[in-house]
Design a protein around this motif. Sequence first.
Motif, PDB file in Angstrom:
ATOM      1  N   MET A   1       0.853  -1.191   0.000  1.00  0.00           N
ATOM      2  CA  MET A   1       0.000   0.000   0.000  1.00  0.00           C
ATOM      3  C   MET A   1       0.888   1.240   0.000  1.00  0.00           C
ATOM      4  O   MET A   1       1.700   1.438   0.901  1.00  0.00           O
ATOM      5  CB  MET A   1      -0.902  -0.015   1.241  1.00  0.00           C
ATOM      6  CG  MET A   1      -1.777   1.212   1.395  1.00  0.00           C
ATOM      7  SD  MET A   1      -3.047   1.357   0.117  1.00  0.00           S
ATOM      8  CE  MET A   1      -4.140   0.020   0.583  1.00  0.00           C
ATOM      9  N   GLU A 583      -1.783   1.913  -7.697  1.00  0.00           N
ATOM     10  CA  GLU A 583      -2.365   0.678  -7.172  1.00  0.00           C
ATOM     11  C   GLU A 583      -3.606   0.205  -7.913  1.00  0.00           C
ATOM     12  O   GLU A 583      -4.058  -0.916  -7.683  1.00  0.00           O
ATOM     13  CB  GLU A 583      -2.712   0.878  -5.687  1.00  0.00           C
ATOM     14  CG  GLU A 583      -1.492   1.244  -4.860  1.00  0.00           C
ATOM     15  CD  GLU A 583      -1.823   1.388  -3.390  1.00  0.00           C
ATOM     16  OE1 GLU A 583      -2.883   0.890  -2.961  1.00  0.00           O
ATOM     17  OE2 GLU A 583      -1.024   1.988  -2.663  1.00  0.00           O
ATOM     18  N   ASP A 587      -7.317  -1.775  -5.391  1.00  0.00           N
ATOM     19  CA  ASP A 587      -6.387  -1.802  -4.262  1.00  0.00           C
ATOM     20  C   ASP A 587      -6.310  -0.467  -3.545  1.00  0.00           C
ATOM     21  O   ASP A 587      -6.138  -0.411  -2.321  1.00  0.00           O
ATOM     22  CB  ASP A 587      -4.992  -2.220  -4.731  1.00  0.00           C
ATOM     23  CG  ASP A 587      -4.926  -3.705  -5.067  1.00  0.00           C
ATOM     24  OD1 ASP A 587      -5.815  -4.442  -4.598  1.00  0.00           O
ATOM     25  OD2 ASP A 587      -4.012  -4.110  -5.799  1.00  0.00           O
TER      26      ASP A 587
END
Length: 810
Positions: A1, A583, A587
């Motif tokens: 992340m 991402e 995500d």
Amino acid sequence: MALKKSDLYSSLWRSCDELRGGMDASQYKDYILTLLFVKYVTDKAKSDRTSLIDVPVGGSFDDMVALKGDKEIGDRINKIIGKLAEANGLEKVIDLADFNDEEKLGKGKEMQDRLSKLVTIFTDLDFRGSRAEGDDLLGDAYEYLMRHFATESGKSKGQFYTPAEVSRVLAKVVGIGPGTRQDHTVYDPTCGSGSLLLKVADEAPRGITIYGQEKDNATWALARMNMILHGNEDADIRKGDTITSPQLITGSQLRTFDFAVANPPFSIKSWSNGLENEYGRFEFGRPPEKNGDYAFLLHILKSLKSNGKAAVILPHGVLFRGNAEASIRRELLRRGYIKGIIGLPANLFYGTGIPACIVVLDKDNAQARTGVFMIDASKGFIKDGNKNRLRSQDIHKIVDVFNRQVEIERYSRMVPLHEIADPKNDYSLNIPRYIDSSEPEDIQDLHAHLHGGIPDRDLDALSGYWDAFPSLRTTLFKPNRPGYSNLAVGVTEVQQTILDSDEFQKFATEVLGQVDDWFIAHRPILQAIDANTVPKDLVTTISDDLLVRFKDTPLLDEYDVYEQLMTYWHGVMHDDVFLIMNEGWLDAAKARKTIEDKERKLTETPDLIVGSGRSATKYKMDLIPPALVVARYFADEQTEVDTLNAAAEEASRAVEEYIEEHAVEDGLLAEAMDDGKVSKAIASTRLKVARHEGADPEEIKALQHLIKLYNDEAVAKKATKEAQAALDLATLKKYGDLAEPEIEQLVLDDKWHATIAGRVGGEVTSLTLALVGRIQQLGERYAETVGEIESELAKLQSRVASHLADMGVK
């Protein structure tokens, strides 16, 4: 992340700053920016085999990481940097900071720990995806640190950095753009850390050839590193004093360029120390010995090709000072070299707090020039800490107005050369001589004070509102006598009257409709954000279109609307776009546990907490705030929580009110009071005693009632807590179930569109409140005539005299 960009930069700064100790920021920057450079070229070499920087064995950032905790870490870092410098001809560029300096970094264990922690901070940064075009993570990080170091360094040492906002203005007004060729040249004779040159290069999509010169050794090294970090490894940055020993020469002549930009040191007194060769720069006059402003301006003029253009930041004194400078200014104006003057706000720059201006030079067709275009942009800024800063709207307005030569009252004007040459002006370029940017004086009307009524001229000054709402004036005002009107409604009713008018409601609806149409037009490109998106191009496309759509909207300033989008972009949207690019939608929208990283000084505030006490888990929702998920999918559950919460608050209020009524001296709860309060535990204890002692039945009843109120409060609070916990759990689960179309709807429509529409709606509210405020001011100002005030005063005097007579006072 991935971390949000804003979090990444701020944590990087906080971490580095904490390890600075007593070192001056202007020195400390050399250590931090050198580490950032080594980290970047190491990462780039791993992912890009065409990288022009060779990272040798024993000369990488990874070699630094291996030294953490090493007693000789300082000396060994110096050797690693030395190898990297030698392999790339960067000696005396990247190896200026001494990482083994005990005076700056401490001795023994102190140095060992400090350098180990610094290396750790940079270890987790991943710059492999950073690129000079598009979204430049590394370049932005470098600029972020540079700006903070300039702020911390103070006036005397912050001159190495020109604020990015001002750099953008210079880049855009000098004439560089999509038509600029790669073989076109740009030159900055006092380039500092190179930030101004890089902003100019950003405006040339096909590239541009960069040249610069910088006197200070350490700052020159920063510029060289900065160029490499931004993919301009072939930029020619020379070292030395531009005036006394210019390095960019061809034979015995100064080299000439297509464009030049500069932010030279203001009013430097020692500019001519050591000057031998003038290179024909002072053909229009020699600048005064104690002031070098015109030395730099004339150097730049001489360094331009026959059709060259330049934009130079200088103090306002160059526009009006006399003697030698007046003679030079007159010659430049007579030859038509000065195309324009842009007055900037005070306190923009790190080297000085005085206001400055941009002098725009243009040799192309100079003899045919018949005027100088002037802008007074001194009032367009926002406070940012202890400095002022140009907003996005200020930058755009300056550039639009200058490049299109648009005349705007109290802001811009094309001033004819014959007016400048007029004896009363005598070639002065002092902006206030030609543009009166002061607000019109609010004149008090004596006739209105004497005889009542609001002057019609004050109402006529609000013509923009009456043009937009044609019938509103007759609704709010009625005639008094020729030239004067009265309010037709009470002063306190003005706001509601405006808000209730059909014309105002239609206007507000149309404004929001314009925002809706704009967003619908751009929703497809926002929905298509991916790893190949170029954020700078994206925001330019959507923001410029918003500006165009509101250009002809009455009352609303299109630049104010533009600023609402740009403020939101810089504060939220850019981070969102960055996450989606890196991402993907799915995500980027996931809930993640909060980061609490002591090394990087990053402790995040959670968006959602599930559980309580030690078993509580804290979550961060970077892309979609929980409130949006709740509003779309759990509206009924939220209503139930709100209802229970209201009931709990009512129960708490009942407890407080009952205690307030009876916990007083001689009150029914007096015996249970403890410092004016009665807790449930104290009330229960007192009840037992009261029953045992056979106390007053009314006291026992009161205690029983209070305990019941406390129990009701506890039940209500428990119900609220359980409902909230259930809602939080359901919300968290929903994040895991969201499909991509749902995520896009939440982000595009519920977050971005709704927020921007709300911000633009706020502009409508602001202009409405401005109208209300002005009408109320005028209504109150002329509400009573002088005669009425005198009559009231006479009555009061008579009453006072009567009271005094009753007391026997003559």
